[in-house]
Structure formats: C-alpha cells, structure tokens
Motif scaffolding. Sequence first.
Motif, short mmCIF file in Angstrom:
data_model
loop_
_atom_site.label_atom_id
_atom_site.label_comp_id
_atom_site.label_asym_id
_atom_site.label_seq_id
_atom_site.Cartn_x
_atom_site.Cartn_y
_atom_site.Cartn_z
N UNK A 30 0.83 -1.20 0.00
CA UNK A 30 0.00 0.00 0.00
C UNK A 30 0.86 1.26 0.00
N UNK A 31 0.47 2.22 -0.85
CA UNK A 31 1.02 3.56 -0.75
C UNK A 31 -0.14 4.51 -0.45
N UNK A 32 0.16 5.55 0.31
CA UNK A 32 -0.84 6.53 0.70
C UNK A 32 -0.42 7.91 0.20
N UNK A 33 -1.36 8.63 -0.37
CA UNK A 33 -1.14 10.02 -0.74
C UNK A 33 -1.69 10.87 0.40
N UNK A 34 -0.81 11.59 1.07
CA UNK A 34 -1.17 12.41 2.21
C UNK A 34 -0.78 13.85 1.87
N UNK A 35 -1.74 14.59 1.35
CA UNK A 35 -1.42 15.94 0.86
C UNK A 35 -0.48 15.83 -0.31
N UNK A 36 0.68 16.45 -0.19
CA UNK A 36 1.69 16.44 -1.26
C UNK A 36 2.67 15.28 -1.12
N UNK A 37 2.51 14.48 -0.08
CA UNK A 37 3.47 13.41 0.23
C UNK A 37 2.90 12.04 -0.12
N UNK A 38 3.72 11.21 -0.74
CA UNK A 38 3.36 9.82 -0.97
C UNK A 38 4.22 8.96 -0.05
N UNK A 39 3.59 8.03 0.66
CA UNK A 39 4.31 7.20 1.62
C UNK A 39 3.95 5.74 1.44
N UNK A 40 4.97 4.89 1.51
CA UNK A 40 4.79 3.45 1.50
C UNK A 40 4.46 3.01 2.91
N UNK A 41 3.43 2.20 3.06
CA UNK A 41 3.06 1.66 4.36
C UNK A 41 4.06 0.56 4.72
N UNK A 42 4.66 0.67 5.92
CA UNK A 42 5.69 -0.29 6.32
C UNK A 42 5.33 -0.97 7.63
N UNK A 43 6.03 -2.08 7.88
CA UNK A 43 5.86 -2.78 9.16
C UNK A 43 6.82 -2.16 10.19
N UNK A 44 6.86 -2.71 11.38
CA UNK A 44 7.69 -2.17 12.46
C UNK A 44 9.18 -2.24 12.15
N UNK A 45 9.57 -3.11 11.23
CA UNK A 45 10.98 -3.24 10.86
C UNK A 45 11.36 -2.31 9.70
N UNK A 46 10.41 -1.49 9.24
CA UNK A 46 10.69 -0.57 8.15
C UNK A 46 10.62 -1.18 6.76
N UNK A 47 10.14 -2.40 6.67
CA UNK A 47 9.98 -3.08 5.37
C UNK A 47 8.57 -2.83 4.86
N UNK A 48 8.38 -2.78 3.54
CA UNK A 48 7.02 -2.60 3.02
C UNK A 48 6.06 -3.64 3.61
N UNK A 49 4.95 -3.16 4.15
CA UNK A 49 3.96 -4.06 4.73
C UNK A 49 3.31 -4.87 3.62
N UNK A 50 3.03 -6.13 3.89
CA UNK A 50 2.38 -7.02 2.92
C UNK A 50 1.08 -7.53 3.52
N UNK A 51 0.07 -7.57 2.68
CA UNK A 51 -1.26 -7.99 3.11
C UNK A 51 -1.74 -9.12 2.22
N UNK A 52 -2.54 -10.02 2.79
CA UNK A 52 -3.06 -11.16 2.04
C UNK A 52 -4.40 -10.87 1.39
N UNK A 53 -5.09 -9.81 1.84
CA UNK A 53 -6.36 -9.45 1.22
C UNK A 53 -6.67 -7.98 1.47
N UNK A 54 -7.54 -7.44 0.66
CA UNK A 54 -7.86 -6.01 0.78
C UNK A 54 -8.68 -5.71 2.03
N UNK A 55 -9.35 -6.71 2.57
CA UNK A 55 -10.11 -6.52 3.81
C UNK A 55 -9.20 -6.11 4.96
N UNK A 56 -8.00 -6.69 5.02
CA UNK A 56 -7.03 -6.32 6.06
C UNK A 56 -6.65 -4.85 5.94
#
Length: 99
Positions: A30-56
């Motif tokens: 997931x990436x999020x557009x927050x105003x003028x900033x785009x951010x990759x959603x990460x886990x606690x270790x700073x790695x891109x978070x991975x999800x198994x379904x869109x419901x999560x």
Amino acid sequence: MNQLEISELEALNHINQVTVHSLERMIYQVTLQLGETTAMLTNAQGKPARFENTGQIRELLQHARIDSAVMLLPTTFDEMIGRPPLANDSRCEILLGWK
C-alpha cells in the motif's frame, strides 16, 4: 519515497488516496497520498507491509476519511497479443470505492 509505519495510521484522519499494489498471488502493498506526500506503508521493521487481502487493508484504514482508493494490477495484455511489455504502463487501475 517516504515511509509510514502501520502503528502511525491511527493518527491519520484524512487520506487523499490509497493505492493498493497487487504483487502476486494475493499479496498486496500500500502507498498513501497524504497531501503532497506519498508514503509506502511499512511494518515495524521498516519493510514494506504485505497484506493477504484487501479486507485487512480496509480494516486498518477504517478510521480515516478516504477521498479515493484504487488497486493497481499488472496485466498480461501485451503478452497475450505478442507485443513486448511496456515499462510500468502495463497496469490496470480499478477504483475500490472506499470512503
């Protein structure tokens, strides 16, 4: 690209755009557009978070007002018609309708 840890999501009350990137076999990032900033959603270790379904993903973002949400899917259209794949242009964008 900026990063935003999952634990920081509760502080957000507005997200301009959520982009769900379909990777392979029901793995999403997931990436999020927050105003003028785009951010990759990460886990606690700073790695891109991975999800198994869109419901999560939707559950994590349920507290925020979302202006737009899309899913980007790789497409095999070029391969199907015998054309060499185009760099990054071979994606299909689907509106998710999350509000």
